[in-house]
Design an enzyme around this catalytic site. Structure first.
Site, PDB file in Angstrom:
ATOM      1  N   ARG A  24       0.894  -1.083  -0.035  1.00  0.00           N
ATOM      2  CA  ARG A  24       0.075  -0.009   0.140  1.00  0.00           C
ATOM      3  C   ARG A  24       0.878   1.077  -0.006  1.00  0.00           C
ATOM      4  O   ARG A  24       0.435   2.218  -0.548  1.00  0.00           O
ATOM      5  CB  ARG A  24      -0.860  -0.029   1.074  1.00  0.00           C
ATOM      6  CG  ARG A  24      -2.004   1.020   0.950  1.00  0.00           C
ATOM      7  CD  ARG A  24      -3.211   0.871   2.099  1.00  0.00           C
ATOM      8  NE  ARG A  24      -2.678   1.532   3.292  1.00  0.00           N
ATOM      9  CZ  ARG A  24      -2.448   0.812   4.365  1.00  0.00           C
ATOM     10  NH1 ARG A  24      -2.910  -0.434   4.599  1.00  0.00           N
ATOM     11  NH2 ARG A  24      -1.858   1.436   5.442  1.00  0.00           N
ATOM     12  N   TYR A  29     -12.918  21.854 -12.848  1.00  0.00           N
ATOM     13  CA  TYR A  29     -13.362  20.138 -12.967  1.00  0.00           C
ATOM     14  C   TYR A  29     -14.650  20.286 -11.886  1.00  0.00           C
ATOM     15  O   TYR A  29     -14.458  20.218 -10.607  1.00  0.00           O
ATOM     16  CB  TYR A  29     -12.370  19.263 -12.615  1.00  0.00           C
ATOM     17  CG  TYR A  29     -12.737  17.719 -12.702  1.00  0.00           C
ATOM     18  CD1 TYR A  29     -13.398  17.439 -13.981  1.00  0.00           C
ATOM     19  CD2 TYR A  29     -13.092  16.986 -11.528  1.00  0.00           C
ATOM     20  CE1 TYR A  29     -14.051  16.030 -14.160  1.00  0.00           C
ATOM     21  CE2 TYR A  29     -13.283  15.721 -11.742  1.00  0.00           C
ATOM     22  CZ  TYR A  29     -13.708  15.339 -13.110  1.00  0.00           C
ATOM     23  OH  TYR A  29     -14.157  13.974 -13.038  1.00  0.00           O
ATOM     24  N   ASP A  60      -4.002  22.211 -11.134  1.00  0.00           N
ATOM     25  CA  ASP A  60      -4.682  20.773 -11.938  1.00  0.00           C
ATOM     26  C   ASP A  60      -4.085  21.282 -13.235  1.00  0.00           C
ATOM     27  O   ASP A  60      -4.779  22.099 -13.984  1.00  0.00           O
ATOM     28  CB  ASP A  60      -6.192  20.830 -11.646  1.00  0.00           C
ATOM     29  CG  ASP A  60      -6.800  19.698 -12.582  1.00  0.00           C
ATOM     30  OD1 ASP A  60      -5.993  18.984 -13.604  1.00  0.00           O
ATOM     31  OD2 ASP A  60      -7.815  19.142 -12.013  1.00  0.00           O
ATOM     32  N   LYS A  99      -6.339  11.180 -18.424  1.00  0.00           N
ATOM     33  CA  LYS A  99      -6.575  11.967 -19.625  1.00  0.00           C
ATOM     34  C   LYS A  99      -5.382  11.694 -20.610  1.00  0.00           C
ATOM     35  O   LYS A  99      -4.807  10.880 -20.851  1.00  0.00           O
ATOM     36  CB  LYS A  99      -6.874  13.137 -19.280  1.00  0.00           C
ATOM     37  CG  LYS A  99      -7.900  13.465 -18.224  1.00  0.00           C
ATOM     38  CD  LYS A  99      -9.404  12.598 -18.564  1.00  0.00           C
ATOM     39  CE  LYS A  99     -10.450  12.528 -17.493  1.00  0.00           C
ATOM     40  NZ  LYS A  99     -10.525  13.812 -16.541  1.00  0.00           N
TER      41      LYS A  99
END
Ligand SMILES: *Cc1c(COP(=O)(O)O)cnc(C)c1O
Length: 379
Positions: free
Chosen positions: A52, A104, A177, A202
């Site tokens: 993890r 977004y 972003d 993306k």
């Protein structure tokens, strides 16, 4: 003779040129182990203990994103949202953050709810205006300025260097972003930002087959160490196979983005004079309010994303989207296939997106086919 530092396009194509030491393979194996052997004296000298926190399949994509962004370190996440939320989860409770009005939508909504629950205080401002940002920051209280440029889906432009100066004067971190720009077109850390985030779903991956996110830091400072602990603690990690696919996608990042930009510019110019189009939102058009800034801040193009407003309102926009054949009616962006979306339907109530807006994600198809399909659909 010393060679020049390779261009980022070269680094991406070769994924930094890493070679598997054991076999000489030019593609590294996918690591699936969730746990790692302890040394007999109870140490973890090889540096990894549990999957993890540590996955060897993250090393190469993280190192490549770091190199492309000109940063100090990167982390990949299970999604762009997981990457973004790791920044907010690493802030002290009650911190003040400043966010853009145009951004977004899922993150805008999530932070609105998170602030509504009292975890932090959020102000949303028009971040195309540095004066508006300056008025919104509260020195000593504001811990984070979050920017998105070009902003989805209005493609407005924020001055990264200007925003960084304002954030830093207030004692805050600037996170950007940069999903729509990709490192090909903008390198926010070089312009003064502290953290850059990507929905790697993306452009970085580019093939619509992996959900992933990334954060890259300008410095491995205390805030970055908190983010490292947040990823491991919150546990929103990528899988090894997805990390491999992401790396494979990034090898073609430059040619994909360059072609998408060229086609988007052509499409924007063509539709700007189309009788059924009210307005084209694309920073590559001289009439776009952010054009001059984008020309300074972006290099090599203005991105593969644009939006159009269709004359006749929402019904006409949805009807035009219904008539495309080559473009695919779907959400998301940055893939090799071109997508068209009636954005207000996706964002729902409270969205600042005009109801007549169609968002276009330009892929790498032949641009003439894309233009002809749109012209037929618009009628
Ligand atoms: C898609 C997207 C996100 C969210 O990323 P996911 O990978 O879908 O979680 C964040 N910001 C922008 C600009 C996006 O386009």
């Amino acid at each position: 003779m010393a060679r020049n530092t390779p261009h980022p396009a070269t680094l991406a194509a070769q994924a930094l040129g890493w070679i598997d030491q054991g076999t000489g393979a030019v593609v590294l194996p996918v690591h699936t182990a969730t746990t790692f052997l302890r040394d007999p004296d109870n140490q973890y000298r090889r540096g990894r203990g549990y999957g993890r926190a540590d996955n060897a399949s993250f090393d190469q994509p993280e190192a490549l994103i770091t190199a492309l962004e000109g940063g100090a370190a990167s982390l990949v996440f299970a999604s762009g949202m997981a990457a973004a939320m790791a920044v907010f989860h690493s802030l002290p409770a009650g911190a003040h953050v400043v966010m853009p009005l145009s951004m977004y939508h899922s993150l805008r909504r999530r932070i609105g709810a998170y602030a509504g629950d009292g975890h932090l205080a959020a102000d949303f401002v028009d971040m195309t205006s540095l004066d508006a940002l300056r008025a919104a920051v509260k020195p000593g209280q504001t811990k984070l300025v979050w920017a998105e440029t070009p902003s989805n889906p209005l493609w407005s432009i924020t001055d990264i260097a200007g925003a960084a100066e304002i954030a830093h004067q207030a004692g805050a971190v600037l996170a950007v972003d940069s999903t729509a720009a990709s490192p090909v077109l903008t390198r926010p850390l070089v312009l003064g930002a502290d953290i850059v985030m990507h929905s790697a779903t993306k452009y970085l991956n580019g093939h619509s087959d992996v959900i992933a996110g990334s954060l890259t830091a300008a410095r491995k400072d205390d805030f970055w160490q908190r983010i490292v602990a947040t990823r491991s603690g919150d546990g929103a990690i990528l899988g090894g196979f997805e990390a491999y696919l992401l790396l494979r996608g990034m090898r073609t990042l430059y040619p994909r983005v360059e072609r998408a930009c060229r086609s988007a510019q052509q499409i924007a110019e063509r539709l700007a004079t189309h009788p059924k189009v009210l307005e084209v939102l694309y920073p590559g058009l001289p009439g776009h309010p952010g054009h001059a800034l984008a020309a300074r801040q972006m290099q090599g193009g203005f991105g593969g994303m644009l939006s159009i407003r269709v004359k006749g309102g929402e019904g006409a926009a949805i009807a035009a989207a219904a008539r495309v054949e080559i473009w695919k009616r779907a959400t998301s962006l940055g893939g090799v296939e071109s997508l068209i979306e009636h954005r207000a339907s996706t964002e729902g109530a409270g969205s600042p997106v005009p109801p007549d807006l169609l968002r276009l994600s330009v892929g790498i198809e032949e641009p003439g086919d894309l233009i002809a399909d749109l012209e037929t659909a618009l009628g």
